[in-house]
Design a protein around this motif. Structure first.
Motif, short mmCIF file in Angstrom:
data_model
loop_
_atom_site.label_atom_id
_atom_site.label_comp_id
_atom_site.label_asym_id
_atom_site.label_seq_id
_atom_site.Cartn_x
_atom_site.Cartn_y
_atom_site.Cartn_z
N ILE A 243 25.80 105.82 10.26
CA ILE A 243 25.71 105.19 11.58
C ILE A 243 26.86 105.69 12.44
CG2 ILE A 243 25.63 103.01 12.84
CD1 ILE A 243 24.77 101.69 10.21
N GLU A 244 26.51 106.11 13.64
CA GLU A 244 27.49 106.66 14.58
C GLU A 244 27.40 105.85 15.87
OE1 GLU A 244 28.61 111.17 15.45
OE2 GLU A 244 26.68 110.61 16.31
N ASN A 245 28.43 105.04 16.15
CA ASN A 245 28.41 104.19 17.33
C ASN A 245 28.90 104.95 18.55
OD1 ASN A 245 27.58 101.89 15.91
ND2 ASN A 245 29.64 101.39 15.37
N THR A 246 28.15 104.88 19.61
CA THR A 246 28.51 105.64 20.80
C THR A 246 28.99 104.78 21.95
OG1 THR A 246 26.21 105.58 21.55
CG2 THR A 246 26.89 107.48 20.24
N LYS A 247 28.71 103.47 21.91
CA LYS A 247 29.13 102.61 23.02
C LYS A 247 29.13 101.15 22.57
CE LYS A 247 28.30 101.93 27.98
NZ LYS A 247 27.43 102.29 29.12
N PHE A 248 30.20 100.43 22.92
CA PHE A 248 30.30 99.00 22.65
C PHE A 248 30.40 98.26 23.98
CE2 PHE A 248 32.57 101.19 19.16
CZ PHE A 248 31.86 100.73 18.06
N GLU A 249 29.65 97.16 24.11
CA GLU A 249 29.71 96.38 25.34
C GLU A 249 29.60 94.90 25.00
OE1 GLU A 249 27.35 98.46 28.76
OE2 GLU A 249 26.27 98.82 26.88
N PHE A 250 30.52 94.11 25.52
CA PHE A 250 30.43 92.66 25.37
C PHE A 250 29.61 92.11 26.53
CE2 PHE A 250 34.38 93.58 23.01
CZ PHE A 250 34.04 93.00 21.80
N LEU A 251 28.35 91.84 26.26
CA LEU A 251 27.46 91.33 27.30
C LEU A 251 26.28 90.63 26.66
CD1 LEU A 251 24.97 93.50 27.03
CD2 LEU A 251 26.34 94.86 28.59
N LYS A 252 25.55 89.88 27.46
CA LYS A 252 24.32 89.25 27.00
C LYS A 252 23.14 90.10 27.44
CE LYS A 252 25.61 84.40 26.52
NZ LYS A 252 25.24 84.39 25.08
N MET A 253 22.09 90.15 26.63
CA MET A 253 20.91 90.91 26.99
C MET A 253 19.67 90.24 26.42
SD MET A 253 21.11 94.23 24.39
CE MET A 253 19.38 94.67 24.65
N GLU A 254 18.52 90.57 27.00
CA GLU A 254 17.25 90.06 26.50
C GLU A 254 16.90 90.75 25.19
OE1 GLU A 254 15.46 87.59 27.83
OE2 GLU A 254 17.07 87.34 29.30
N THR A 255 16.34 90.01 24.25
CA THR A 255 15.97 90.58 22.95
C THR A 255 14.53 90.22 22.61
OG1 THR A 255 16.90 88.62 21.86
CG2 THR A 255 18.33 90.55 22.10
#
Length: 269
Positions: A243-255
């Protein structure tokens, strides 16, 4: 079809995990890391078992799986609501190929190629990883590079060196779930900042092993996350997930999640 579904779920798990790479972070990382002062065994165990405080986290990743059959590189979006759910969407060539969700009550997922789905408790994930103790909390911790097994001072020998900290089980670690008992030999390796670098488990009855390596931890706000994760599952054969993580964001999103009509349920025995 069961083999194809298993490979898909291995990818989903890799994807459910969490993690990775040439990072384009939403928050500039703090490059100065203050080493914690660990002046007792209790302070060490308190630190490695510390709970996460974030509310929601989105991770963009690339996932590769080696299972003996061809699986293309997948673009993954992981969304974690702390202690509530892990949601993953997998794409190939910008087309959604699979989607999954884990909550404290179990896991669900589907893949479009063979029109199959799963709806199970965590026994499904445990069978894939060849262990028997994963629940929602340990799954979330595993994905985030946190200590995901119960550890305490009485069961482990703690060794310190310039390279970090090493925990080795001094007696067999016994886990009993739904009447099934397993015994493991376990070792954990932490860097000097107490980030989990490696965990190795050997089932002393089946001789199956699980090894997970975490690399390149990065400060994202108040959270430290691994940019690279490698999972190695050894039984009669070896499966590997990168697994290669390219971006981290602390936010809420629809799932959004719903299993399409006319899909066939798959069970791994």
């Amino acid at each position: 079809m069961i083999k194809k579904m298993k490979n898909f779920i291995l990818s989903i798990f890799a994807a459910l995990a969490l993690f990775s790479c040439k990072s384009r972070t939403a928050v500039q990382p703090n490059t100065t890391v203050e080493k914690p002062i660990v002046n007792s065994n209790k302070a060490f165990f308190d630190k490695i078992l510390q709970k996460d405080q974030f509310e929601s986290l989105k991770i963009s990743s690339k996932v590769n799986a080696e299972t003996g059959q061809f699986i293309p590189t997948l673009d993954a979006t992981f969304y974690i609501e702390n202690n509530q759910k892990v949601w993953v969407n997998l794409q190939a060539l910008f087309i959604t190929m699979a989607r999954g969700i884990a909550t404290p009550s179990g896991i669900k997922g589907y893949e479009k190629l063979n029109k199959t789905y799963i709806d199970s408790d965590f026994g499904y994930i445990n069978k894939l990883l060849k262990i028997n103790f994963i629940d929602y909390n340990s799954l979330q911790n595993l994905l985030l590079g946190k200590t995901f097994i119960p550890v305490n001072e009485n069961d482990y020998e703690l060794i310190t060196s310039e390279k970090g900290f090493f925990l080795n089980s001094i007696k067999n670690q016994i886990f009993e779930v739904n009447g099934k008992k397993s015994e493991y030999k376990i070792s954990l390796n932490y860097n000097p900042e107490l980030d989990l670098k490696k965990i190795y488990l050997e089932d002393l009855i089946s001789k199956n092993t699980l090894e997970i390596n975490y690399e390149n931890f990065e400060n994202i706000g108040s959270q430290k996350l691994p940019k690279n994760v490698k999972i190695i599952i050894k039984g009669q054969k070896t499966d590997q997930i990168f697994i290669e993580n390219t971006k981290f964001e602390f936010l809420k999103m629809e799932t959004p999640f719903s299993i399409p009509a006319n899909y066939t349920k798959t069970i791994i025995k």
